[in-house]
Write a protein that holds these residues in place. Sequence first.
Motif, short mmCIF file in Angstrom:
data_model
loop_
_atom_site.label_atom_id
_atom_site.label_comp_id
_atom_site.label_asym_id
_atom_site.label_seq_id
_atom_site.Cartn_x
_atom_site.Cartn_y
_atom_site.Cartn_z
N ASN A 1 39.85 41.74 23.13
CA ASN A 1 38.54 41.14 22.94
C ASN A 1 37.72 41.15 24.21
OD1 ASN A 1 38.64 40.51 20.18
ND2 ASN A 1 39.90 38.71 20.61
N GLY A 2 38.29 41.69 25.27
CA GLY A 2 37.51 41.90 26.50
C GLY A 2 37.60 40.81 27.54
N TYR A 3 38.59 39.93 27.45
CA TYR A 3 38.67 38.86 28.45
C TYR A 3 40.08 38.32 28.51
CZ TYR A 3 38.98 35.37 24.75
OH TYR A 3 39.40 34.62 23.69
N ILE A 4 40.36 37.61 29.62
CA ILE A 4 41.50 36.68 29.68
C ILE A 4 40.97 35.40 30.31
CG2 ILE A 4 43.28 38.48 29.85
CD1 ILE A 4 43.48 37.82 32.84
N THR A 5 41.65 34.31 30.09
CA THR A 5 41.22 33.04 30.67
C THR A 5 42.32 32.52 31.57
OG1 THR A 5 40.00 32.59 28.65
CG2 THR A 5 40.25 30.77 30.18
N LEU A 6 41.95 32.22 32.81
CA LEU A 6 42.92 31.67 33.76
C LEU A 6 42.88 30.15 33.72
CD1 LEU A 6 42.13 33.96 36.84
CD2 LEU A 6 43.77 34.34 35.01
N ARG A 7 43.84 29.54 34.36
CA ARG A 7 43.87 28.08 34.45
C ARG A 7 42.60 27.60 35.14
NH1 ARG A 7 49.16 25.62 37.04
NH2 ARG A 7 49.97 27.05 35.52
N GLY A 8 42.05 26.52 34.64
CA GLY A 8 40.80 26.01 35.21
C GLY A 8 39.59 26.56 34.49
N GLY A 9 39.82 27.25 33.37
CA GLY A 9 38.70 27.76 32.58
C GLY A 9 38.00 28.96 33.19
N LEU B 1 44.99 42.50 37.50
CA LEU B 1 45.03 42.04 36.11
C LEU B 1 46.44 41.64 35.71
CD1 LEU B 1 43.58 41.60 33.41
CD2 LEU B 1 44.15 43.96 32.81
N THR B 2 47.43 42.45 36.09
CA THR B 2 48.82 42.12 35.75
C THR B 2 49.23 40.80 36.38
OG1 THR B 2 49.31 44.48 35.67
CG2 THR B 2 51.19 43.01 35.75
N ALA B 3 48.82 40.59 37.63
CA ALA B 3 49.15 39.32 38.30
C ALA B 3 48.47 38.15 37.59
CB ALA B 3 48.72 39.38 39.77
N MET B 4 47.21 38.35 37.19
CA MET B 4 46.49 37.28 36.48
C MET B 4 47.17 36.95 35.16
SD MET B 4 42.51 38.27 37.05
CE MET B 4 41.65 37.85 38.56
N CYS B 5 47.83 37.95 34.56
CA CYS B 5 48.56 37.72 33.29
C CYS B 5 49.97 37.21 33.55
CB CYS B 5 48.62 39.02 32.48
SG CYS B 5 47.04 39.59 31.92
N GLY B 6 50.26 36.82 34.79
CA GLY B 6 51.60 36.31 35.09
C GLY B 6 52.66 37.38 34.94
N ASN B 7 52.31 38.63 35.27
CA ASN B 7 53.23 39.76 35.07
C ASN B 7 53.74 39.82 33.64
OD1 ASN B 7 53.12 40.80 37.72
ND2 ASN B 7 54.54 39.23 38.40
N SER B 8 52.86 39.50 32.71
CA SER B 8 53.23 39.53 31.29
C SER B 8 52.02 40.01 30.49
CB SER B 8 53.64 38.14 30.80
OG SER B 8 54.61 37.58 31.63
N GLU C 1 42.43 28.87 43.66
CA GLU C 1 43.55 29.50 42.97
C GLU C 1 43.33 30.99 42.72
OE1 GLU C 1 43.94 27.48 39.03
OE2 GLU C 1 44.37 29.56 38.53
N LEU C 2 42.09 31.46 42.93
CA LEU C 2 41.84 32.90 42.82
C LEU C 2 42.42 33.65 44.02
CD1 LEU C 2 38.16 33.06 41.54
CD2 LEU C 2 40.23 33.67 40.29
N ASP C 3 42.68 32.94 45.11
CA ASP C 3 43.13 33.60 46.34
C ASP C 3 44.41 34.41 46.13
OD1 ASP C 3 42.11 31.02 48.74
OD2 ASP C 3 41.01 32.46 47.53
N ARG C 4 45.31 33.91 45.25
CA ARG C 4 46.58 34.62 45.10
C ARG C 4 46.46 35.91 44.27
NH1 ARG C 4 49.67 32.27 40.39
NH2 ARG C 4 48.21 30.89 39.35
N PHE C 5 45.34 36.09 43.60
CA PHE C 5 45.16 37.31 42.81
C PHE C 5 44.34 38.35 43.55
CE2 PHE C 5 47.11 35.25 39.47
CZ PHE C 5 46.44 34.11 39.06
N LEU C 6 43.38 37.91 44.35
CA LEU C 6 42.44 38.83 44.96
C LEU C 6 42.98 39.40 46.26
CD1 LEU C 6 39.13 36.82 44.41
CD2 LEU C 6 40.08 38.64 43.01
N PRO C 7 42.55 40.62 46.63
CA PRO C 7 42.98 41.19 47.92
C PRO C 7 42.54 40.28 49.06
CG PRO C 7 41.84 42.84 46.59
CD PRO C 7 41.68 41.55 45.88
N SER C 8 43.36 40.19 50.10
CA SER C 8 43.08 39.25 51.19
C SER C 8 41.77 39.57 51.89
CB SER C 8 44.24 39.26 52.20
OG SER C 8 44.48 40.58 52.61
N GLY C 9 41.45 40.87 51.99
CA GLY C 9 40.18 41.25 52.64
C GLY C 9 38.98 40.73 51.86
N LEU C 10 39.07 40.78 50.55
CA LEU C 10 37.98 40.28 49.70
C LEU C 10 37.83 38.77 49.83
CD1 LEU C 10 35.85 40.75 47.51
CD2 LEU C 10 37.67 40.60 45.80
#
Lengths: 159, 317
Positions: B92-100, B75-82, B17-26
Motif C-alpha cells: 500500500n506504499g508505506y510502513i509505520t514506525l513506532r511513534g507514528g 527499509l529492512t532495518a525499519m522493518c526490524g529485519n522482517s 529514534e530515526l538515528d539508528r536507521f539513517l546513515p550517520s552522515g545524513l
Amino acid sequence: MLFYRIVGALILAFSGFYASVSMNSRLTNTLKQTEAIITLMLFIRSQVECFALPSSEMIALCDRALLRECGFEGDEPPTDICALFDSFGIADSKTAQLARSFAESFGRCYREEQIKECDYYIELFRDRRQILAEALPAKKRVNSTLCISSAIALIILFL
Amino acid sequence: MGTTILNPTVRNIYPSELDRFLPSGLVAEIRRLGGSHGRIEEIRLRAGGRCALTTDRGNVFLNTSVTLVELQGILTAMCGNSLYAYRDTINNGYITLRGGIRVGLCGRAATELGGVLGVYDISALNIRIPSPIRSVGECICGLIRRMKKSAGVLVYSPPGVGKTTLLRSVAYKMSSGASPWRVALIDTRGELGCFDEMRGASMDVLSGYPKGIGIEIAARTLNAQLMVCDEIGGDEEASAIISAQNCGVPLLASAHGDTIEGLLRRTEIYRLSRAGVFGAYVRIERRSGGGEYKYTVTEAEEAYALLQNSGRSDSRV
C-alpha cells in the motif's frame, strides 16, 4: 617411590580416559546442537508462514530450553536473528558458516520467498547433520584410540 | 462563508529514534542544520540522488546521498529485519514506525490482476515526522459537542497541511479532561494513536483495521461516543462507512481537498454527505512561513447549497 609411580600412572590413565570421554562428548554435543538449530529453523519457518511475525517477536516466543540446546547461555536472548545465531557459539565451522549465511539473509524478502529460503537452509542443515552423524562413530573411535594410546605410552615412559 | 478560527504555532521535534536507521552522515547533516530552514516535516531519501528535507518553509536539498543498496538496507532495518511481516503495508506504499512515523515508499512493483504483489528495488523513502499533541483543535471539540447527536465532522485540506495532527489532538482532547467522551480511533495506518500520553485517555485504538470494519466494531462492541479516522478515500471505504455508520455515533474524519466544492464533487464524499454522515466541513490552511493554522467551518446545508450553485446535480451520483 613405586607408590608415586603407580599413582602417576593411574593419573595418566585417568587423564587419557577423561580426555577421550570429553572429546567424544563434544562431538555428540555438536551433533545435538545442529539438530536443535534445525528445530529452531522449523519454528522460525512456521512463524513466518502462519503469522508473518517480526523476528523480535518470534524470538521472544521461542522456547528457552530449545535456545539453550542451540548454545545460547544468557538470560534474555537478543532480539535480532543475526545476534541470536552469533550467540550460539557453534562448534562445527561449516555449520557456523551456514548459520551466519542464513541469519544475514533473513528478513530481506517477502513471505513466500522467505519460506522458500527457510526450506533451502533447513535442507542444507539436514545434509550437514547427516554428514556429522555418519562421521561420528569413526571420530569417536579415533579419539578414544588416540587418547588411550597416548596415555598408555606416557605410562610406559613414566614407569 | 463559515467561521474562521486561528490556532497557535505548533513546534515540531526531530525524533531521535530515526538515528539508528539513517546513515550517520545524513544524521549529522540534519542535526547541523537544526531549525535553520524551518520545522522539519519530512525527510526524503532517493536512490542515487541527494537527500532532501521538507520543512514548513519549503524543500531543502542536503549534501548526503544514498545508494539503492543502502536504501534497501534502511527499509529492512525499519522493518526490524522482517520485511515479510510488512508486506501488506509495503504494497500500500508505506510502513509505520513506532511513534507514528509514517514512511512512504516506492520502487518497482510486481503486479498480478491489477493488484500489487510486492515492491522491489526501493527507489525512494519519504519519512514523515508527526507533530506531537499540542493545544490545537479546541474549536473542533466545541463544534463536535454542539453538533446534533449523530452528525460528524470532516476535516479537509491539500496534503501536508496538518489534518492528522489536528485529528490526533481532537481525539485526545475529547477523550480526556473533565467530561471525557468514549473515543474510538480507527487507526488504519498506525499514525493517529501513536503517542504514549494518549494511553491514559478514554480512547480505544483499532490499529490496522480497515475503516468499515473498524467503524462497525467501534459502534457496536466498543460503544463509542465519537469515532475518529484519517484520510477517507475511495468508493469502497465510503460504502463501508455508510453501512456501518447508521448507528448514531458521530464520525470525525479527514480527506484531501482544496475547496468545499471540489471536496463534494468527489463521488465518495458526496455520497457520505448525502447520507448525512457529516454535519460540518472544516478546511485547514497554514500561514506561509510558519505553523499558524486557520480553520474555516462550513455547515452541511451551506456546503450543499454552495455545491448546488456551482452546478452539481444528483444524477451524477
